[in-house]
Design an enzyme around this catalytic site. Structure first.
Site, PDB file in Angstrom:
ATOM      1  N   ASP A  89       0.463   0.776   9.015  1.00  0.00           N
ATOM      2  CA  ASP A  89       1.356   0.264   7.603  1.00  0.00           C
ATOM      3  C   ASP A  89       0.140  -0.308   6.695  1.00  0.00           C
ATOM      4  O   ASP A  89      -1.097  -1.669   7.058  1.00  0.00           O
ATOM      5  CB  ASP A  89       1.901  -1.267   8.852  1.00  0.00           C
ATOM      6  CG  ASP A  89       2.520  -2.347   7.511  1.00  0.00           C
ATOM      7  OD1 ASP A  89       1.414  -2.004   6.484  1.00  0.00           O
ATOM      8  OD2 ASP A  89       2.655  -3.200   8.146  1.00  0.00           O
TER       9      ASP A  89
ATOM     10  N   ASP B 129      16.703  -8.407   4.469  1.00  0.00           N
ATOM     11  CA  ASP B 129      15.368  -9.102   5.382  1.00  0.00           C
ATOM     12  C   ASP B 129      15.551  -9.249   5.862  1.00  0.00           C
ATOM     13  O   ASP B 129      16.323  -9.786   6.595  1.00  0.00           O
ATOM     14  CB  ASP B 129      14.547  -7.994   3.989  1.00  0.00           C
ATOM     15  CG  ASP B 129      12.952  -7.867   4.786  1.00  0.00           C
ATOM     16  OD1 ASP B 129      12.665  -7.510   5.751  1.00  0.00           O
ATOM     17  OD2 ASP B 129      12.674  -7.368   3.937  1.00  0.00           O
TER      18      ASP B 129
ATOM     19  N   ASP C 287      12.013  -0.934  10.892  1.00  0.00           N
ATOM     20  CA  ASP C 287      10.316  -0.880   9.989  1.00  0.00           C
ATOM     21  C   ASP C 287       9.535  -1.489  10.937  1.00  0.00           C
ATOM     22  O   ASP C 287      10.259  -1.361  11.971  1.00  0.00           O
ATOM     23  CB  ASP C 287      11.241  -1.999   8.687  1.00  0.00           C
ATOM     24  CG  ASP C 287      10.253  -2.682   7.703  1.00  0.00           C
ATOM     25  OD1 ASP C 287       9.200  -1.257   7.858  1.00  0.00           O
ATOM     26  OD2 ASP C 287      10.119  -3.555   6.617  1.00  0.00           O
TER      27      ASP C 287
ATOM     28  N   ARG D   8      10.575   3.475   8.260  1.00  0.00           N
ATOM     29  CA  ARG D   8       9.361   2.945   7.566  1.00  0.00           C
ATOM     30  C   ARG D   8       7.885   4.207   8.355  1.00  0.00           C
ATOM     31  O   ARG D   8       7.698   5.551   7.796  1.00  0.00           O
ATOM     32  CB  ARG D   8       8.759   2.381   7.376  1.00  0.00           C
ATOM     33  CG  ARG D   8       7.711   2.635   6.521  1.00  0.00           C
ATOM     34  CD  ARG D   8       7.434   0.688   5.522  1.00  0.00           C
ATOM     35  NE  ARG D   8       6.359   0.150   7.266  1.00  0.00           N
ATOM     36  CZ  ARG D   8       5.780  -1.104   6.967  1.00  0.00           C
ATOM     37  NH1 ARG D   8       5.601  -1.795   6.510  1.00  0.00           N
ATOM     38  NH2 ARG D   8       5.506  -1.259   8.053  1.00  0.00           N
TER      39      ARG D   8
ATOM     40  N   ASP E 148       5.951   0.430   1.094  1.00  0.00           N
ATOM     41  CA  ASP E 148       5.500  -0.869   0.093  1.00  0.00           C
ATOM     42  C   ASP E 148       5.078  -0.895  -1.338  1.00  0.00           C
ATOM     43  O   ASP E 148       3.592  -0.835  -1.482  1.00  0.00           O
ATOM     44  CB  ASP E 148       5.112  -2.273   0.851  1.00  0.00           C
ATOM     45  CG  ASP E 148       5.845  -2.773   2.291  1.00  0.00           C
ATOM     46  OD1 ASP E 148       6.929  -2.212   1.973  1.00  0.00           O
ATOM     47  OD2 ASP E 148       5.321  -3.815   2.714  1.00  0.00           O
TER      48      ASP E 148
ATOM     49  N   HIS F 298      13.860  -2.775  -3.718  1.00  0.00           N
ATOM     50  CA  HIS F 298      13.519  -3.020  -3.595  1.00  0.00           C
ATOM     51  C   HIS F 298      12.464  -4.103  -3.727  1.00  0.00           C
ATOM     52  O   HIS F 298      12.332  -3.794  -4.549  1.00  0.00           O
ATOM     53  CB  HIS F 298      13.623  -3.098  -1.461  1.00  0.00           C
ATOM     54  CG  HIS F 298      13.211  -4.244  -0.308  1.00  0.00           C
ATOM     55  ND1 HIS F 298      14.185  -4.961   0.296  1.00  0.00           N
ATOM     56  CD2 HIS F 298      11.874  -3.681   0.243  1.00  0.00           C
ATOM     57  CE1 HIS F 298      13.274  -5.357   0.718  1.00  0.00           C
ATOM     58  NE2 HIS F 298      11.536  -5.198   0.721  1.00  0.00           N
TER      59      HIS F 298
END
Ligand SMILES: *[C@@H]1O[C@H](CO)[C@@H](O)[C@H](O)[C@H]1NC(C)=O
Ligand SMILES: *[C@@H]1O[C@H](CO)[C@@H](O)[C@H](O)[C@H]1NC(C)=O
Ligand SMILES: *[C@@H]1O[C@H](CO)[C@@H](O)[C@H](O)[C@H]1NC(C)=O
Ligand SMILES: CC(=O)N[C@H]1CO[C@H](CO)[C@@H](O)[C@@H]1O
Length: 916
Positions: free
Chosen positions: A254, A399, A512, A572, A588, A646
């Site tokens: 991430d 979310d 996620d 993700r 992201d 998003h």
């Protein structure tokens, strides 16, 4: 999602810049002991030798011992012939100190073996054949050559860099570490990280010591290497061995505000690489879930010297690619796909890891997401505004803030007090809901999931055998161990409608943060010495954690509907095989033109690696897009498989109805294009499930011998018939579009039907309304041109056929339809129809006459692009309607001829004849 603001609150360990990726948080190869060790491997022709006097030959495989002579260690070696021009190489220790991890769950079942024929055998060499391919295995120096026909296309260990670190007892500090281990054993003095390693404040205890593997694979003649997602990089892989680039890193991470033009790891890892030349394509897939780095040397990139030149052919080759795959642990389980075309190689890979099952129709529509839609009224308001302004919308997303204090499988009792009623309202207008469920679990006493997990031993353990604790959205969290079948069984049960109360069958899932993301962990993930089910360290399984997460969710959604409805899951983190359970997105990103540009190559790389269902956050997750960027992002997103807006919680609202009329009109037109082409997308996903062919494709896929397309990644093909060149740059008044296929090919602009020959680059004038998109001559595109508020409402709407003629006045196309949501298609409840046009006659037939599906959808128009002149009318003949005359009209410039209202059912067999 990921926010630096919260990071500061939760973690005292990470210092994070708000501006861009903090390189200090992530390792370079030089900071990783195993990458450093392997990258320093020197070519050796003498270290490994195959013992050919100890050979077992069966119908489909050859087994022998591979001996590390320097260390006197024996490895098991096997090569197996598989169907479809595929070979599998397996190497593991015969008597390892501990078992070495072998991946489960990524392959689509046990690969089907093929017959192998012994061609020749000498003291030092054995040749085998399977189908049209030949493999020559050399004992000393150890090397495997793969031939497609008579052409040498791939060499395993051609440079002598193969390196397999056998497990060994840790040498005590007093005695010399290398006494009986040979020079393969990294000496403490040489590599201080071999037996334990520090990164920033994190310590990796490495209980099993060094266990890395380096595989050297060369591709004589290859011009380009593609694949190895996920990276924020171009489609064509770059040379990493000269200059300052690190090897391509595969380690699910991430990465806050990830960068572009880099080989850094991000959320997903798919260790498949394709080497392409104008004559052939081959692929290699290392079935290994540990951290991996891949060095690439492409001879075209300047002064790269390769030993392969002399080893292979004795004469200088102009182009070739050398690769070196380095993994921290596991075994060698390498698949080699011999193509010979990119199309074949991609299908061969899909055969091994599986194709994505066809999604529900709605999943291909437009998705509206934001971190966060605040409450039920907000959701209701957004949907009403979409309707009021005539923007189609299929799915609303929630979310993390919908939960009760980040406790998954719960609802915020104030903001989302009537979740079921909220969903019934969505259902009433043909919409669905997607909610997020992450794998970290809040450590809060009284939270049922945490209590269940503690009581039943469902969490991942730390190196000392206690439950591992890390920081994530809820604060202190633990992580479910999805590798334990009991945990998956439990977890999948949580999705039941009576367990996850407040959900209906129209609620789908977003998984996620499943790299897994741990805010205070090393490199923002779980420590490698954490322990999973089966006593495997996290290091062994890291890259498949997300795969197992989505596997359990998929199972849960299936069970929830009594195996009736196809699950929809967005993930993700991902690995090879994830396509069988989920769609993915590029995580992201940011509201920058560069992120828009890279969304295309990133999804193309995923597509050839099996993950066709890919998209990027429209508008960019971080920061605020200006109007031009936002509208261009919509216009681009239309041509990528997953189509969702998003944005970050700190961004301004950006729903399309908030913009000026001009912008709204352009966004609506983009949405209209998407919805009109849903039958095309749906048909392609059906064909993907059956054939494994990617849904979107690089130009090189269909024009493999045209060297001009090898680096093109700002254009893409949707299937084989649509060429899109989205506008990903600001303020342009023209762009060059490359039209492939040669002078005989024709490409028709999908708006004004102007034809272009396939003879290379042409400058196309651009306005804010213009996006260069073309239908290939020789194709028939089936569209639904009526704009509705959701795809679920278009099921019975009529079709328009766009018949784009080639220079021979012919065209073909296919349409797949079914009930759009269930598994009845697996019982032959579908229609797969072929349409043919040849010299003034349009006919159709069923590709699969045994399949059937009843629909009232009919044909309202046929539009012929590049039509013959002088057509006065058309004649329809069908069993049901008999013979009918139809009116026709040309457009002003004679570029198209429209046949009005055939009014024949799409499922009827008919003939339409043009009459002069
Ligand atoms: C090779 O295999 C033969 C037969 O099993 C065995 O006798 C011999 O010792 C092996 N050679 C080496 C170097 O291990
Ligand atoms: C559902 O729709 C009705 C009618 O528009 C509205 O009054 C109600 O508040 C909605 N319920 C929820 C939970 O959004
Ligand atoms: C056009 O027709 C000719 C003759 O029928 C055939 O040889 C050729 O392959 C066709 N070309 C295309 C592009 O279909
Ligand atoms: C997911 C989806 O599109 N479902 C629709 C399938 O078609 C029927 C009508 O035949 C609709 O009722 C569903 O909503």
């Amino acid at each position: 999602m990921y926010t630096s603001v919260r990071l500061f609150i939760f973690s005292s360990l990470i210092v994070c810049t708000v501006k861009a990726v903090d390189h200090n948080n992530f390792k370079t190869c030089d900071q990783s002991s195993f990458c450093r060790r392997l990258r320093a491997t020197k070519p050796s022709d003498t270290k490994y030798e195959l013992n050919l006097s100890n050979l077992q030959i069966s119908d489909s495989s050859i087994e022998s011992e591979l001996i590390n002579k320097e260390a006197d260690v024996s490895l098991k070696f096997a090569i197996t012939a598989l169907v479809d021009s595929t070979f599998r190489i397996f190497i593991d220790e015969i008597k390892p100190l501990h078992p070495r991890y072998q991946v489960e769950g990524a392959l689509n079942g046990e690969p089907q073996v093929a017959r192998l024929e012994l061609l020749d055998r000498t003291n030092n060499e054995i040749s085998i054949k399977s189908g049209d391919n030949k493999v020559v295995i050399k004992a000393q120096p150890f090397k495997i050559e793969f031939y497609s026909g008579t052409k040498l296309v791939t060499i395993f260990n051609g440079r002598g860099l193969f390196n397999f670190e056998h497990l060994r007892a840790k040498p005590s500090t007093e005695e010399s570490a290398d006494a009986d281990l040979g020079d393969q054993a990294p000496k403490e003095s040489e590599d201080p990280g071999a037996w334990s390693e520090n990164f920033k404040s994190h310590h990796d205890s490495k209980p099993r010591g060094p266990e890395a593997i380096g595989i050297d694979i060369s591709f004589p003649d290859a011009h380009r290497a593609y694949g190895l997602p996920e990276h924020g990089d171009h489609f064509s892989l770059r040379t990493t061995t000269s200059g300052s680039l690190d090897p391509y890193r595969l380690y699910n991470l991430d990465v806050f505000e990830y960068e572009l033009d880099t080989t850094m790891a991000i959320y997903g890892s798919i260790p498949v690489l394709y080497a392409h030349s104008p004559q052939h394509t081959v692929g290699v897939f290392w079935h290994n879930a540990a951290e991996m780095w891949v060095d690439i040397t492409n001879s075209k990139d300047g002064n790269v010297v390769s030993s392969i030149v002399s080893l292979v052919s004795g004469h200088k080759q102009d182009v070739h690619i050398d690769t070196y795959f380095m993994s921290e642990s596991g075994v060698v389980d390498l698949f080699v796909f011999l193509g010979p075309t990119m199309q074949n190689a991609a299908q061969q890979y899909a055969k091994i890891t599986g194709a994505a099952p066809i999604p529900q129709y709605f999943a291909l529509g437009y998705h509206q997401s934001r971190w966060n839609y605040n409450d039920e009224d907000d959701v209701q308001m957004v949907v009403e505004k979409f309707d009021e302004h005539n923007f189609p919308l299929d799915v609303m997303w929630l979310d993390i803030e919908y939960t009760d204090g980040k406790k998954y499988f719960t609802w915020d009792p104030i903001k989302f007090k009537h979740p079921e009623a909220m969903q019934l309202n969505l259902t009433a207008t043909g919409r669905k809901l997607v909610v997020i469920i992450d794998p970290h679990i809040k450590r809060e006493s009284g939270y049922f999931l945490h209590e269940d997990a503690l009581a039943n031993n469902y969490y991942v353990k730390n190196k000392d055998g206690n439950v591992y604790e890390g920081w994530c959205w809820p604060g202190s969290s633990s992580y479910l161990d999805f590798f334990d079948p009991k945990v998956r069984e439990y977890y999948s049960g949580l999705y039941a409608l009576d367990k996850f109360t407040g959900t209906t069958k129209d609620a789908y899932l977003w998984n996620d943060m499943n790299e897994p993301s741990v805010f205070n962990g090393p490199e923002v993930t779980m420590p490698k010495d954490c322990v999973h089910y089966g006593d495997w360290e996290h290091r062994h399984v890291h890259n498949i954690y997300a795969l197992y997460h989505t596997m359990a969710t998929f199972d849960g959604l299936l069970k929830r509907s009594g195996n009736q409805l196809r699950p929809f899951i967005l993930t993700r983190g991902h690995f090879a095989g994830s396509q069988r359970y989920s769609a993915m997105w590029t995580g992201d990103n940011a509201a920058d033109w560069s992120h828009l540009t890279y969304s295309i190559p990133m999804c193309l790389s995923e597509a050839i690696a099996g993950m066709s269902f890919c998209g990027a956050d429209i508008g960019g997750f971080f920061k605020n897009p200006d109007e031009e960027l936002l509208q261009r992002w919509f216009q681009t997103g239309v041509w990528l498989p997953f189509f969702r807006m998003h944005s970050h919680i700190d961004t301004k609202r950006r729903e399309p109805y908030l913009y000026s009329t001009d912008i709204q009109n352009r966004i609506r037109n983009a949405l209209r294009q998407r919805y009109a082409h849903l039958p095309v997308w749906y048909t392609l996903f059906h064909e993907h499930e059956v054939t494994g062919e990617p849904v979107i494709r690089p130009l090189a896929y269909h024009y493999p011998s045209d060297v001009n397309v090898f680096d093109i990644d700002n254009q893409l093909l949707v299937g084989s018939s649509i060429l899109a060149r989205p506008i990903t740059e600001s303020g342009v008044s023209s762009v060059n579009v490359y039209f492939p296929g040669g002078a005989q090919e024709r490409w028709y602009d999908i708006e004004d039907f102007k034809p272009y020959p396939g003879s290379g680059s042409i400058s196309i004038p651009i306005t804010l309304d213009k996006v260069p998109v073309y239908y290939k001559g020789a194709s028939i595109i089936l569209r639904k041109d009526r704009l509705r508020r959701a795809s679920t409402l278009t099921h019975d709407d009529p079709f328009t056929l766009y018949v784009a003629l080639d220079h021979n006045n012919s065209a073909q196309g296919r349409l797949y339809i079914d009930d759009n949501e269930s598994y009845e298609y697996r019982k032959k409840k579908y229609l797969y129809i072929q349409f043919n046009y040849k010299e003034g006659i349009l006919t159709n037939n069923l590709v699969d006459p045994d399949a059937s599906y009843t629909t009232s959808a009919w044909i309202e128009r046929v539009v012929i692009l590049g039509p013959p002149a002088g057509v006065k009318r058309a004649k329809l003949e069908s069993k049901k309607l008999g013979v009918q005359k139809l009116q026709v009209s040309y457009d002003g410039e004679g570029r198209s001829l429209t046949i009005r209202k055939p009014a024949v059912l799409i499922s009827d067999i008919f003939t339409i004849t043009l009459e002069q």
